[in-house]
Design an enzyme around this catalytic site. Structure first.
Site, PDB file in Angstrom:
ATOM      1  N   LEU A 169      36.340   2.996  10.292  1.00 12.76           N
ATOM      2  CA  LEU A 169      36.844   1.696  11.058  1.00 12.76           C
ATOM      3  C   LEU A 169      36.497   2.258  12.568  1.00 12.76           C
ATOM      4  O   LEU A 169      37.284   3.190  13.033  1.00 12.76           O
ATOM      5  CB  LEU A 169      38.114   1.529  11.029  1.00 12.76           C
ATOM      6  CG  LEU A 169      38.598   0.177  11.600  1.00 12.76           C
ATOM      7  CD1 LEU A 169      37.839  -0.913  11.604  1.00 12.76           C
ATOM      8  CD2 LEU A 169      39.969  -0.082  11.667  1.00 12.76           C
ATOM      9  N   ASP A 170      35.586   1.444  13.416  1.00 10.37           N
ATOM     10  CA  ASP A 170      35.346   1.678  14.571  1.00 10.37           C
ATOM     11  C   ASP A 170      34.805   3.178  15.017  1.00 10.37           C
ATOM     12  O   ASP A 170      35.148   3.513  15.980  1.00 10.37           O
ATOM     13  CB  ASP A 170      36.715   1.251  15.290  1.00 10.37           C
ATOM     14  CG  ASP A 170      36.809  -0.257  15.446  1.00 10.37           C
ATOM     15  OD1 ASP A 170      35.974  -1.006  15.013  1.00 10.37           O
ATOM     16  OD2 ASP A 170      38.181  -0.440  15.257  1.00 10.37           O
ATOM     17  N   GLN A 171      34.289   3.769  13.942  1.00 11.74           N
ATOM     18  CA  GLN A 171      33.971   5.336  14.345  1.00 11.74           C
ATOM     19  C   GLN A 171      32.464   5.461  14.376  1.00 11.74           C
ATOM     20  O   GLN A 171      31.907   6.458  14.425  1.00 11.74           O
ATOM     21  CB  GLN A 171      34.732   6.208  13.091  1.00 11.74           C
ATOM     22  CG  GLN A 171      36.065   6.236  12.993  1.00 11.74           C
ATOM     23  CD  GLN A 171      36.531   6.965  14.095  1.00 11.74           C
ATOM     24  OE1 GLN A 171      35.894   7.432  15.119  1.00 11.74           O
ATOM     25  NE2 GLN A 171      37.982   6.859  14.366  1.00 11.74           N
TER      26      GLN A 171
END
Lengths: 277, 277, 277, 277
Positions: free
Chosen positions: A220-222
């Site tokens: 996530l969001d990486q």
């Protein structure tokens, strides 16, 4: 017709000489040529846009022969990208893309807009774009994602653009579109990962807010970051005020990322991007 | 002589009327008056700077009587602030303060510069400021901090400025100077807390880097933020390049924070700041 | 219902005390109160937004009595502003306003869009807004402007917004809407007044381009400035590239100016603005 | 040892191929290679930095033979630049350069600082740099400039840096140092040419202020622009406040320009710059 040559290989002395000489000998006109060498990984990146007639496949083979083993090379006509947009309820990033597209400022063809709510249908239809409602309710995440995959498959899109699509995509979904899903996250990542970043930003009392456009990966969001924008705020901003103020930042970051993508300027290097502008 | 009135209280109808009427009746000249009401906590903040003669203590008492219970009020002559600077090896934030101070652009008196290395001694001495070397080597953290506390105590400084002081201060140290220790951290917090933020930023592949000036609290890099600045970077920046590019950002964020502090413009509200400019 | 009190008067000791006391005594709730004193002209500016019942006319009279002679005071219910938009061929500022309006992000009622070309008709009609084509061709400037005046008159608009309206308005036109015509000029004024500012910017080889939103006065591009935005460019930008890159800057500057205007935050002070935010 | 190759010629197919092939055949290691083609003038610019042994003169000749007639080519070892700084009374740009130089952040040797006032002598001497007072009083402009020329001549400086030197240099002076005099002007040129730009900016009521670093030419503030920076201001800024706020902008614009210059990255193209970074 313009062609775009993209090369990603181990660095080696003479690469520019060899490649540019092949282009020259084939009487091609270089419109723009940009290179970058990443010293840490000893990797060579090149984007070259050229015009001219010639046997493209033959040229491609010649260049390939000059490159180190395992080099990655693509050489394609520059073309309009096919895009599917995913949205939820917020309009601002979607509106921005629809308007830019309507006035031919983005070289994309929008195949459809898929949303898990219906409030954006009217807007999308105004611009003659197909709006597809796929609800996430009363079904498993797998089923929800499968519906989206089934629908998008037929378009074979170059990019999936998450224009404020507020559902987290599973690894299974993401693996269908590696480095092809572009998200806009409403914080300057890696700060404020996950839900409600403006609320998080407000609680932390920060003096700048931001937005990040990135490729979606398993985590996530990486994923690899493409574009980030920030603006100043102060103590007088509520979380809601930050959200409002952040919209323009989000639109600009996503538009920039999208422009780089459709112009074939982005290389993914591990979890980073090299953007040859 | 200018006086600065600072009020922090539960909000209540009529506060501005009551306070401004007392100032008016005492024939004081308001130079600048700023208020903020934080709706979430229903708290009223005011900074009022005025000139004029009068019995300041009596005025203070009159105002106090009009405020809700538990209100906080200070009313003091505007004065030059006494500052102790802590540094380690990097010069850029320290240089910036020394130069601004030397040319009377910062209304502070620098009592001394304490550093745990000696390389900045020559610079500090050039400006006629005392340089104190307190090494952290061969002693416990407690002993190291106690030496600093013992030395700073005699100056009773208004602020301790950590101009790239690279040691983490203990809770015990911090409690001697609550909301009086101003740090500069080389990232846009809350991203990249702790050591080597530029290295972290480089590894994450971000497109903006930043700096954050904040009050130091018990928790590392978690104190109330005063000022933040960012600049754009790209894939061509090594971690070292980011460090170099970030220096100006750090200098500007710290200088801004320091200016707000010495001008009595900062209120601490929980873990946030209200800055009345 | 919220009311907005705007005061503009010679400065005088006790003004805040007197005004805030009247509001307090009438049991009104101040939502936001901002003041500014311009030292050079010794002028006091105040914007106060409050809620509460009460005899607004009586309150207005009481305040007026406390103000210096020649003070200007307005006290009105906060209301949606009526706006007429003028455009030519470029869509980006107009699109931006239409979209923000469509999603209720701008508290305006768009009475109509008048343009001297027809290419934007389709866009405007999509949003259910009346599009009026008034050509400038084959008629005098006076006749052209009179047609626009005749058409706008019936709406009695609070503001005329020039969303890339590329005709220079005469003094005669402007005097019908003093400080009510908001323009967006595609340069950071006062640089590059007049035609083709991006071309001028390109010829001069500048490294930043900008946009300026201002009130229109008799003199071309000389009116009071409300908002300005800039972005970095470099030698690789053609005049056309600057034009494209500048669009977002123009949209943001105009949107900011419009927000200040519809929120009653702008005072005109000679040829400048005081904006109480 | 690093060498820097700078080429400026009419554009022609195959230039990159020919040049890079010569470098490759001579077994040189390209550290960085940047090109730009200006389409309007059909001109090719290249900066190439490389390491490696070899007969530099022979390589230079080979490359020259491949270039179109009238091409300009330099190929020199990368070296520390000799700089003479001119100042008047303001310290901030000078301080900035002195500090960066003192800590080896600028690859220059400061031969001396010449000022027409004496107040900066103490600062300059602190850093072990020669301070030369050349007053402009009681002499003609010609005599004043001749004194400066006489003094600088012996150093044969690569650049003259005007760090807030407030005298206008004559054509005669400038012709001794074509594209070698770097000035910092305290406005975003071309706005506010000449004296007191902050006063002019204040009078015009602008919402951004800026600074411009440029090469000095015959015409006042009309030379090729190297770097520009801007910051937001508002109605609360007096001309004096703008001046203070602008200092950091000036320092950063000049430092950036200086860095580009000492790194041999600037080409002058007519009245513009091409900066290959």
């Amino acid at each position: 017709m313009n062609h775009v040559l993209l090369i990603n290989s181990r660095d080696q002395k003479g690469l520019i000489s060899k490649i540019s000489t092949i282009l020259y000998q084939n009487d091609l006109n270089i419109v723009e040529m940009k290179e970058h060498v990443d010293r840490a990984s000893d990797t060579f990146y090149m984007r070259c846009e050229f015009t001219g007639d010639g046997n493209i496949e033959a040229i491609k083979d010649k260049i390939k022969k000059e490159l180190p083993a395992n080099a990655q090379l693509t050489l394609n006509p520059k073309k309009k990208k096919d895009v599917v947009i995913l949205a939820t309820k917020e309009h601002h990033c979607l509106s921005d893309i629809l308007i830019r597209h309507y006035f031919s400022e983005l070289d994309i063809e929008i195949k459809c807009v898929i949303a898990n709510h219906t409030n954006l249908k009217e807007l999308v239809n105004k611009f003659g774009i197909e709006f597809v409602h796929i609800s996430h309710e009363n079904k498993t995440k797998e089923a929800f994602e499968q519906e989206i995959l089934d629908y998008t498959k037929k378009f074979n899109p170059d990019y999936l653009v998450l224009a404020k699509f507020m559902r987290i995509l599973s690894s299974n979904f993401v693996k269908h579109y590696p480095n092809k899903i572009i998200n806009i996250h409403h914080s300057f990542l890696p700060a404020f990962i996950g839900a409600n970043p403006y609320r998080q930003a407000y609680e932390r009392g920060i003096k700048i807010i931001g937005a990040t456009s990135h490729f979606v990966t398993d985590e996530l969001d990486q994923g690899p970051i493409i574009s980030q924008k920030t603006i100043q705020v102060d103590h007088s901003f509520s979380a809601e005020d930050m959200k409002k103020a952040g919209r323009d930042t989000e639109r600009l970051a996503l538009a920039e990322a999208l422009n780089h993508a459709i112009d074939d300027r982005i290389f993914v290097m591990g979890n980073k991007t090299v953007i040859l502008t």
